[in-house]
Write a protein that holds these residues in place. Sequence first.
Motif, PDB file in Angstrom:
ATOM      1  N   TYR A   1      24.203  38.721  -9.912  1.00 41.23           N
ATOM      2  CA  TYR A   1      24.515  40.104 -10.288  1.00 41.23           C
ATOM      3  C   TYR A   1      23.787  41.084  -9.368  1.00 41.23           C
ATOM      4  CZ  TYR A   1      26.718  38.939 -14.790  1.00 41.23           C
ATOM      5  OH  TYR A   1      27.566  38.495 -15.765  1.00 41.23           O
ATOM      6  N   HIS A   2      22.532  40.758  -9.112  1.00 40.74           N
ATOM      7  CA  HIS A   2      21.682  41.615  -8.296  1.00 40.74           C
ATOM      8  C   HIS A   2      22.259  41.787  -6.889  1.00 40.74           C
ATOM      9  CE1 HIS A   2      17.787  42.750  -6.323  1.00 40.74           C
ATOM     10  NE2 HIS A   2      17.740  43.486  -7.418  1.00 40.74           N
ATOM     11  N   ASN A   3      22.708  40.684  -6.287  1.00 44.36           N
ATOM     12  CA  ASN A   3      23.312  40.746  -4.949  1.00 44.36           C
ATOM     13  C   ASN A   3      24.528  41.663  -4.908  1.00 44.36           C
ATOM     14  OD1 ASN A   3      21.495  39.084  -3.729  1.00 44.36           O
ATOM     15  ND2 ASN A   3      22.826  37.271  -3.684  1.00 44.36           N
ATOM     16  N   TYR A   4      25.231  41.722  -6.014  1.00 45.15           N
ATOM     17  CA  TYR A   4      26.424  42.568  -6.074  1.00 45.15           C
ATOM     18  C   TYR A   4      26.095  43.980  -6.569  1.00 45.15           C
ATOM     19  CZ  TYR A   4      29.717  38.794  -4.993  1.00 45.15           C
ATOM     20  OH  TYR A   4      30.431  37.800  -4.364  1.00 45.15           O
ATOM     21  N   GLY A   5      24.799  44.258  -6.699  1.00 52.13           N
ATOM     22  CA  GLY A   5      24.383  45.599  -7.084  1.00 52.13           C
ATOM     23  C   GLY A   5      24.599  45.906  -8.553  1.00 52.13           C
TER      24      GLY A   5
ATOM     25  N   MET B   1      20.289  48.216  -8.498  1.00 55.41           N
ATOM     26  CA  MET B   1      21.706  48.574  -8.403  1.00 55.41           C
ATOM     27  C   MET B   1      22.164  48.830  -6.967  1.00 55.41           C
ATOM     28  SD  MET B   1      22.516  48.400 -11.609  1.00 55.41           S
ATOM     29  CE  MET B   1      23.933  49.331 -12.219  1.00 55.41           C
ATOM     30  N   ILE B   2      21.372  48.391  -6.007  1.00 58.26           N
ATOM     31  CA  ILE B   2      21.792  48.485  -4.612  1.00 58.26           C
ATOM     32  C   ILE B   2      22.694  47.291  -4.329  1.00 58.26           C
ATOM     33  CG2 ILE B   2      21.017  48.317  -2.205  1.00 58.26           C
ATOM     34  CD1 ILE B   2      18.289  49.469  -3.284  1.00 58.26           C
ATOM     35  N   SER B   3      23.807  47.550  -3.664  1.00 52.62           N
ATOM     36  CA  SER B   3      24.657  46.438  -3.261  1.00 52.62           C
ATOM     37  C   SER B   3      24.134  45.911  -1.926  1.00 52.62           C
ATOM     38  CB  SER B   3      26.098  46.929  -3.122  1.00 52.62           C
ATOM     39  OG  SER B   3      26.939  45.837  -2.874  1.00 52.62           O
ATOM     40  N   TYR B   4      23.679  44.661  -1.926  1.00 53.97           N
ATOM     41  CA  TYR B   4      22.997  44.144  -0.742  1.00 53.97           C
ATOM     42  C   TYR B   4      23.963  43.735   0.366  1.00 53.97           C
ATOM     43  CZ  TYR B   4      18.710  44.579  -3.217  1.00 53.97           C
ATOM     44  OH  TYR B   4      17.646  45.121  -3.874  1.00 53.97           O
ATOM     45  N   THR B   5      23.496  43.916   1.587  1.00 57.05           N
ATOM     46  CA  THR B   5      24.313  43.653   2.765  1.00 57.05           C
ATOM     47  C   THR B   5      24.123  42.209   3.224  1.00 57.05           C
ATOM     48  OG1 THR B   5      23.700  45.886   3.393  1.00 57.05           O
ATOM     49  CG2 THR B   5      24.813  44.563   5.063  1.00 57.05           C
TER      50      THR B   5
END
Length: 187
Positions: free
Chosen positions: A83-87, A92-96
Amino acid sequence: KQGNVPPESLDQLSKKSFPICMRNCHEYLRSNHHLKHGGRMQYGLFLKGIGVSLEDSLRFFREEFTKKIDAEQFAKRYEYNIYHNYGKKGSMISYTPYSCLKIIQENPVQDDCRGCPYKTSDTSALKVKLASYGLSSTHVQEVINYVTKGHYQLACGKYFQIMHESPVELGVHHPNQYFEESQNLMG
Ligand code: SF4
């Protein structure tokens, strides 16, 4: 960015359109039913980048991990991170997805898929792997020539050229760029 990529297509895509850092992670996950944090970040963010949705990512990792642990353990220990990776959790940051530079700089532990295999594998293991991916011994040597000079991204571009029977070596700077260029050539 592509449309929605279902996890069912990943076995095939990994052979045709993944650079070896990601094919390595995919195959590691399929055979070990586990990836450590670093490998999950590297591979999970790549999958997000190629168009695997959050729901499909959860399902894909759950299906593999629950061959070894139960669903409750999976939910407790691993879902948050996806979930975290998708923000969707925490900051709530969407990771690159990671670039080549970042992956090459990683210092992987031995039993994970993390890192760039051109850098982390020893030459003989790399030769075996490339041959198992269908490269002739001449082609293997062409890739290895770059590797021994420490030119990992050039080695990757040569591998791309060979796999796609392309007239030019690709200038590779990002695994997701590799994937997109491959998909463009495949039509
Ligand atoms: Fe992956 Fe980049 Fe290494 Fe190619 S050069 S295997 S895309 S990290």
